[in-house]
Design a protein around this motif. Structure first.
Motif, mmCIF file in Angstrom:
data_model
loop_
_atom_site.group_PDB
_atom_site.id
_atom_site.type_symbol
_atom_site.label_atom_id
_atom_site.label_comp_id
_atom_site.label_asym_id
_atom_site.label_seq_id
_atom_site.Cartn_x
_atom_site.Cartn_y
_atom_site.Cartn_z
ATOM 1 N N LEU A 1 -5.093 -5.274 -2.727
ATOM 2 C CA LEU A 1 -5.135 -5.743 -1.349
ATOM 3 C C LEU A 1 -5.275 -7.258 -1.320
ATOM 4 O O LEU A 1 -6.015 -7.847 -2.107
ATOM 5 C CB LEU A 1 -6.318 -5.120 -0.601
ATOM 6 C CG LEU A 1 -6.157 -3.681 -0.108
ATOM 7 C CD1 LEU A 1 -7.444 -3.223 0.569
ATOM 8 C CD2 LEU A 1 -4.985 -3.555 0.857
ATOM 9 N N TRP B 1 -11.180 -3.903 6.446
ATOM 10 C CA TRP B 1 -10.191 -2.865 6.164
ATOM 11 C C TRP B 1 -10.819 -1.475 6.250
ATOM 12 O O TRP B 1 -10.260 -0.567 6.874
ATOM 13 C CB TRP B 1 -9.590 -3.112 4.773
ATOM 14 C CG TRP B 1 -8.309 -2.379 4.513
ATOM 15 C CD1 TRP B 1 -7.054 -2.740 4.882
ATOM 16 C CD2 TRP B 1 -8.169 -1.123 3.822
ATOM 17 N NE1 TRP B 1 -6.136 -1.816 4.456
ATOM 18 C CE2 TRP B 1 -6.792 -0.812 3.800
ATOM 19 C CE3 TRP B 1 -9.071 -0.260 3.208
ATOM 20 C CZ2 TRP B 1 -6.294 0.348 3.197
ATOM 21 C CZ3 TRP B 1 -8.575 0.896 2.603
ATOM 22 C CH2 TRP B 1 -7.220 1.187 2.605
ATOM 23 N N PHE C 1 -12.584 -6.485 2.753
ATOM 24 C CA PHE C 1 -12.799 -5.051 2.535
ATOM 25 C C PHE C 1 -13.589 -4.427 3.680
ATOM 26 O O PHE C 1 -13.298 -3.306 4.096
ATOM 27 C CB PHE C 1 -13.511 -4.815 1.199
ATOM 28 C CG PHE C 1 -12.605 -4.853 0.001
ATOM 29 C CD1 PHE C 1 -11.571 -3.937 -0.145
ATOM 30 C CD2 PHE C 1 -12.782 -5.812 -0.992
ATOM 31 C CE1 PHE C 1 -10.729 -3.969 -1.244
ATOM 32 C CE2 PHE C 1 -11.951 -5.846 -2.102
ATOM 33 C CZ PHE C 1 -10.924 -4.928 -2.227
ATOM 34 N N ILE D 1 0.877 -1.172 0.000
ATOM 35 C CA ILE D 1 0.000 0.000 0.000
ATOM 36 C C ILE D 1 0.911 1.218 0.000
ATOM 37 O O ILE D 1 1.865 1.293 0.784
ATOM 38 C CB ILE D 1 -0.890 0.007 1.252
ATOM 39 C CG1 ILE D 1 -1.807 -1.217 1.264
ATOM 40 C CG2 ILE D 1 -1.697 1.290 1.345
ATOM 41 C CD1 ILE D 1 -2.481 -1.456 2.609
ATOM 42 N N LEU E 1 -8.216 8.453 -1.352
ATOM 43 C CA LEU E 1 -7.953 7.022 -1.361
ATOM 44 C C LEU E 1 -8.286 6.459 -2.738
ATOM 45 O O LEU E 1 -9.376 6.691 -3.265
ATOM 46 C CB LEU E 1 -8.811 6.310 -0.304
ATOM 47 C CG LEU E 1 -8.771 4.775 -0.323
ATOM 48 C CD1 LEU E 1 -7.381 4.262 0.028
ATOM 49 C CD2 LEU E 1 -9.815 4.195 0.631
ATOM 50 N N ALA F 1 -17.534 1.309 1.116
ATOM 51 C CA ALA F 1 -16.704 2.478 1.438
ATOM 52 C C ALA F 1 -17.508 3.729 1.764
ATOM 53 O O ALA F 1 -16.948 4.700 2.285
ATOM 54 C CB ALA F 1 -15.768 2.770 0.266
ATOM 55 N N CYS G 1 -8.594 2.829 -4.392
ATOM 56 C CA CYS G 1 -8.680 1.454 -3.885
ATOM 57 C C CYS G 1 -9.144 0.488 -4.966
ATOM 58 O O CYS G 1 -10.090 0.760 -5.702
ATOM 59 C CB CYS G 1 -9.651 1.408 -2.691
ATOM 60 S SG CYS G 1 -9.736 -0.215 -1.892
ATOM 61 N N GLU G 2 -8.500 -0.668 -5.030
ATOM 62 C CA GLU G 2 -8.929 -1.732 -5.949
ATOM 63 C C GLU G 2 -10.212 -2.368 -5.446
ATOM 64 O O GLU G 2 -10.568 -2.258 -4.276
ATOM 65 C CB GLU G 2 -7.837 -2.793 -6.078
ATOM 66 C CG GLU G 2 -7.610 -3.632 -4.843
ATOM 67 C CD GLU G 2 -8.055 -5.086 -5.013
ATOM 68 O OE1 GLU G 2 -8.828 -5.375 -5.955
ATOM 69 O OE2 GLU G 2 -7.645 -5.919 -4.198
ATOM 70 N N SER G 3 -10.906 -3.106 -6.338
ATOM 71 C CA SER G 3 -12.203 -3.681 -5.973
ATOM 72 C C SER G 3 -12.451 -5.050 -6.610
ATOM 73 O O SER G 3 -13.588 -5.485 -6.729
ATOM 74 C CB SER G 3 -13.328 -2.728 -6.411
ATOM 75 O OG SER G 3 -13.284 -2.493 -7.816
ATOM 76 N N THR H 1 -3.970 1.674 -2.744
ATOM 77 C CA THR H 1 -3.875 0.331 -2.175
ATOM 78 C C THR H 1 -3.094 -0.648 -3.036
ATOM 79 O O THR H 1 -2.623 -1.666 -2.536
ATOM 80 C CB THR H 1 -5.277 -0.272 -1.944
ATOM 81 O OG1 THR H 1 -5.936 -0.422 -3.207
ATOM 82 C CG2 THR H 1 -6.094 0.578 -0.997
ATOM 83 N N THR I 1 -12.878 9.065 -2.178
ATOM 84 C CA THR I 1 -12.538 7.675 -2.492
ATOM 85 C C THR I 1 -12.786 7.413 -3.969
ATOM 86 O O THR I 1 -13.862 7.722 -4.488
ATOM 87 C CB THR I 1 -13.386 6.698 -1.658
ATOM 88 O OG1 THR I 1 -13.171 6.954 -0.267
ATOM 89 C CG2 THR I 1 -13.029 5.258 -1.969
ATOM 90 N N ILE J 1 -12.604 4.279 -6.792
ATOM 91 C CA ILE J 1 -12.619 2.812 -6.828
ATOM 92 C C ILE J 1 -12.208 2.338 -8.213
ATOM 93 O O ILE J 1 -12.849 2.669 -9.215
ATOM 94 C CB ILE J 1 -14.013 2.287 -6.445
ATOM 95 C CG1 ILE J 1 -14.305 2.688 -4.991
ATOM 96 C CG2 ILE J 1 -14.094 0.782 -6.622
ATOM 97 C CD1 ILE J 1 -15.708 2.398 -4.545
#
Length: 466
Positions: free
Chosen positions: A188, A416, A413, A168, A208, A446, A210-212, A185, A429, A431
């Motif tokens: 993750l 986290w 998730f 990260i 942020l 999220a 972030c992967e999904s 991220t 955020t 995604i």
């Protein structure tokens, strides 16, 4: 500050995100876009990030969809530092050279095939020389320590738990007199996976990314995998059959070697010879041996009594093609783990060709098999499959053993983001790295943690962060 999504936005490939401030231009990841051949070529050749004007690259980990176009970036003029962890630097150097070699071989094959037609054959995106050059730009950074990577940008890595060295990325960027905190991220991982450190949680940030990938599903429990390995291999020993395991070269194969070693150390593994058939796997496993300090507490405990957690008497790493071919002429029970996770290419295809029509044999599937692949047809237990143009009856057993996914699932998730919410949440955020359904699922997870509604950006979209 401006944020532009140049890959893995509205899709699960080609990770690439551009951060621009008044002080610096930073690229997060530079992965190969993978998909239809004509679209791939165009996307991978076009660098909208202006490589010559980049100040640095921050690399999350060494999977090809995150690092695979770094040699192309170098070829297009980038000469800045590439910040990553030490294991990522070592693994990526190997992966990029292998990617270049495959591209060069494929281009040469197409050239020979089309020689008489005189059709234009595009060359490789990059060469092994390009890969070697870009590897010299890697600047390994320690975990957990803040480092200045270029003026106006500080970076700290935390464990992502995805593959060895995956991180990260926490960045603090100066922008018009303000400090902005951005967290990326990468991919993750899951908690309680063999070998790997658990993903770490973060404190409040301004932005942020972030992967999904698997935010809309739950993975099976990892703890069952060792028991399934033991059951399947011991059955094969009883009937003097083979166990053929398709596995990706990076991550899954090393986990399997570790789990088999642990079973052998506990005297719970039938005395069957095991072969890991891939020169690339052999090199990558050597890198894992160099970086055991970056592995979890179970590995550290094992190392107190066992100086090599990726090998044991009866396990052979196969290097040459002749050695690989000889396995198919060798009688008796054995386990063959070979590269080619979806059974579409690599040495695994040859082993399957020789094994599928014998009911004593077992194919053990340990990962997701995409639609229209040989691996998917095996999972579906088709009566027969086509390999190298031949129809082969599927008489072998097919066992599907889940639990070794390297990606966080919905429960991971929720854990986290719950920790992040307790630490102040995030301002905005974004995604990425997920198909539509998975991205929407993560947006729901999220939402309570983000000051603004989470955004699912599409390729090429830019956002100004006030």
């Amino acid at each position: 500050m401006k944020l532009t999504f140049l890959g893995a936005a509205g899709e699960v490939t080609g990770s690439q995100h551009l951060l621009e401030t008044s002080e610096a231009r930073i690229l997060l990841d530079c992965g190969l876009f993978q998909g239809r051949e004509d679209e791939c070529r165009q996307r991978n050749e076009l660098f909208r990030c202006l490589p010559r004007k980049l100040d640095a690259v921050v690399l999350s980990h060494a999977h090809i969809d995150h690092c695979g176009n770094l040699p192309g970036l170098w070829k297009a003029g980038f000469r800045g530092p590439i910040a990553c962890t030490a294991p990522t630097a070592d693994i990526a150097a190997i992966m990029l050279r292998d990617s270049a070699r495959v591209q060069e071989e494929d281009a040469a094959y197409e050239q020979r095939k089309r020689y008489r037609s005189r059709d234009h054959v595009p060359g490789p995106l990059y060469t092994e020389d390009d890969a070697r050059h870009v590897a010299k730009l890697f600047e390994p950074q320690p975990m957990h320590d803040w480092q200045d990577i270029v003026p106006g940008v500080r970076l700290r890595f935390l464990h992502a738990g995805h593959i060895l060295g995956a991180a990260i990325s926490e960045l603090e960027l100066q922008d018009q007199g303000q400090i902005r905190r951005v967290v990326f991220t990468g991919d993750l991982g899951r908690r309680h996976q063999p070998v790997l450190m658990d993903p770490e949680t973060i404190e409040r940030c301004d932005v942020l990314i972030c992967e999904s990938t698997y935010a809309n599903r739950q993975h099976p429990d990892t703890s069952n995998v060792s028991a399934e390995l033991q059951r399947i291999i011991c059955r094969a020993a009883e009937v003097r059959g083979r166990v053929i395991i398709p596995a990706f070269s990076l991550g899954r194969t090393q986990m399997l070697a570790y789990l088999l070693n642990e079973l052998r150390n506990r005297d719970q593994l039938c005395r069957v010879p095991v072969f890991i058939d891939s020169p690339l796997v052999t090199r990558l496993t050597d890198v894992h041996r160099l970086h055991t300090a970056d592995m979890d507490s179970d590995v550290q405990t094992s190392l107190q009594q066992d100086d090599d957690v990726f090998s044991f008497p009866g396990l052979t790493y196969v290097r040459t093609q002749d050695e690989s071919m000889a396995l198919n002429r060798t009688p008796g029970p054995m386990v063959i783990i070979a590269a080619g996770g979806m059974c579409e290419n690599g040495r695994i295809v040859h082993h399957l060709k020789h094994a599928l029509d014998d009911e004593r044999n077992t194919v053990m599937i340990i990962g997701f098999q995409a639609e229209h692949t040989l691996g998917r047809r095996l999972v579906e237990r088709r009566p027969e499959v086509s390999i190298f143009g031949r129809r082969i009856p599927l008489r072998a057993r097919v066992e599907v053993v889940n639990g070794l996914s390297a990606h966080a699932d919905a429960d991971d998730f929720r854990w986290w983001f719950g920790a992040l919410q307790r630490r102040g949440g995030t301002g905005e955020t974004y995604i990425v790295h997920g198909e539509a359904e998975a991205a929407r699922a993560l947006a729901d997870i999220a939402a309570d943690c983000s000051d603004e509604p989470p955004v699912i950006p599409q390729y090429g979209q830019s956002f100004v962060i006030e």
